[in-house]
Design an enzyme around this catalytic site. Structure first.
Site, PDB file in Angstrom:
ATOM      1  N   GLY A  22      33.937  48.689  41.210  1.00  7.70           N
ATOM      2  CA  GLY A  22      33.373  48.504  42.534  1.00  7.70           C
ATOM      3  C   GLY A  22      33.787  47.192  43.165  1.00  7.70           C
ATOM      4  O   GLY A  22      34.864  47.053  43.740  1.00  7.70           O
ATOM      5  N   CYS A  23      32.918  46.193  43.039  1.00  2.00           N
ATOM      6  CA  CYS A  23      33.135  44.943  43.760  1.00  2.00           C
ATOM      7  C   CYS A  23      34.293  44.123  43.219  1.00  2.00           C
ATOM      8  O   CYS A  23      34.972  43.420  43.975  1.00  2.00           O
ATOM      9  CB  CYS A  23      31.850  44.133  43.762  1.00  2.00           C
ATOM     10  N   VAL A  24      34.557  44.197  41.905  1.00  2.06           N
ATOM     11  CA  VAL A  24      35.720  43.498  41.361  1.00  2.06           C
ATOM     12  C   VAL A  24      37.003  44.111  41.906  1.00  2.06           C
ATOM     13  O   VAL A  24      37.905  43.403  42.376  1.00  2.06           O
ATOM     14  CB  VAL A  24      35.699  43.518  39.822  1.00  2.06           C
ATOM     15  N   SER A  60      37.459  43.359  45.648  1.00  4.24           N
ATOM     16  CA  SER A  60      37.791  41.952  45.884  1.00  4.24           C
ATOM     17  C   SER A  60      39.224  41.643  45.483  1.00  4.24           C
ATOM     18  O   SER A  60      39.916  40.872  46.165  1.00  4.24           O
ATOM     19  CB  SER A  60      36.822  41.054  45.114  1.00  4.24           C
ATOM     20  N   ALA A  84      31.297  45.732  49.286  1.00  7.94           N
ATOM     21  CA  ALA A  84      31.887  45.602  47.950  1.00  7.94           C
ATOM     22  C   ALA A  84      32.795  44.379  47.839  1.00  7.94           C
ATOM     23  O   ALA A  84      32.687  43.603  46.890  1.00  7.94           O
ATOM     24  CB  ALA A  84      32.654  46.876  47.593  1.00  7.94           C
TER      25      ALA A  84
END
Length: 207
Positions: free
Chosen positions: A150-152, A155, A121
């Site tokens: 998720g990935c936002v 990060s 992710a």
């Protein structure tokens, strides 16, 4: 007492503010979220794509470092991230050669812009992103992409933990449903990042 007041009273939601040297990070802005034929299709992704393209134009005009990420696996077994794939079987759309794994034309990278292939992710997990940002003397990471929850989110949390100021651009993020999108923006803004508007981000990038 409102929820915002409750969080502020408990000591959350302080502002990190912008540093001296921003970089733009667009997290997984790929066709898989934009194509209605994709199992990962997100109905609000097109609006976020427009906002990301606007951010990208501003960053390029200002000469800022630009990075893109895209999830990628050698084949549909997703053997590089077996537990992640077991939890999210939809990741098979990111096998090598899948058109759903590509960046859209609106965000085509230019020479010198970083494109990172990732398996998890976070844009920082198992990649050279932190080292690249450090080499570019960046202290602030402007973030847009898919998906918010998720990935936002992953990060942005890792950006903070790596010593960078995460600025998550509200209009430049999208998710499958409004509930997870709004809840995660609220939580990021309370604990890990500054959630900012597209217009304020463009002004800050322009200096």
């Amino acid at each position: 007492m409102s929820l915002d007041d409750d969080y502020v009273g408990a000591g959350f939601s302080a502002r990190l503010g912008w540093g001296a040297r921003p970089a733009l990070l667009l997290v997984d802005p790929v066709v898989a979220y934009l194509s209605p034929s994709s199992p990962l299709y997100c109905a609000t992704a097109a609006d976020a794509l427009t906002a990301m393209a606007s951010l990208l134009a501003s960053a390029r005009s200002a000469g800022l470092p630009v990075a893109f990420t895209a999830v990628g696996f050698a084949d549909e077994t997703c053997s590089e991230a077996p537990l992640f794939a077991a939890k999210v079987p939809g990741l098979r759309v990111f096998a090598d050669g899948s058109p759903l794994a590509a960046l859209p034309p609106e965000l085509a990278p230019l020479p010198g812009e970083l494109v990172l292939r990732k398996h998890y992710a976070s844009a920082f997990a198992g990649t050279a992103l932190a080292a690249w940002l450090t080499a570019a003397r960046a202290d602030t990471v402007v973030i847009g992409g898919y998906s918010t929850s998720g990935c936002v989110r992953a990060s942005a949390v890792d950006a903070l933990q790596a010593g960078f100021r995460p600025m998550v651009v509200r209009e430049a993020c999208a998710d499958r449903a409004p509930g997870p999108h709004s809840a995660n923006l609220f939580d990021l803004d309370a604990k890990y990042a500054d959630v900012v508007s597209l217009e304020s981000a463009r002004r800050a990038i322009a200096g």
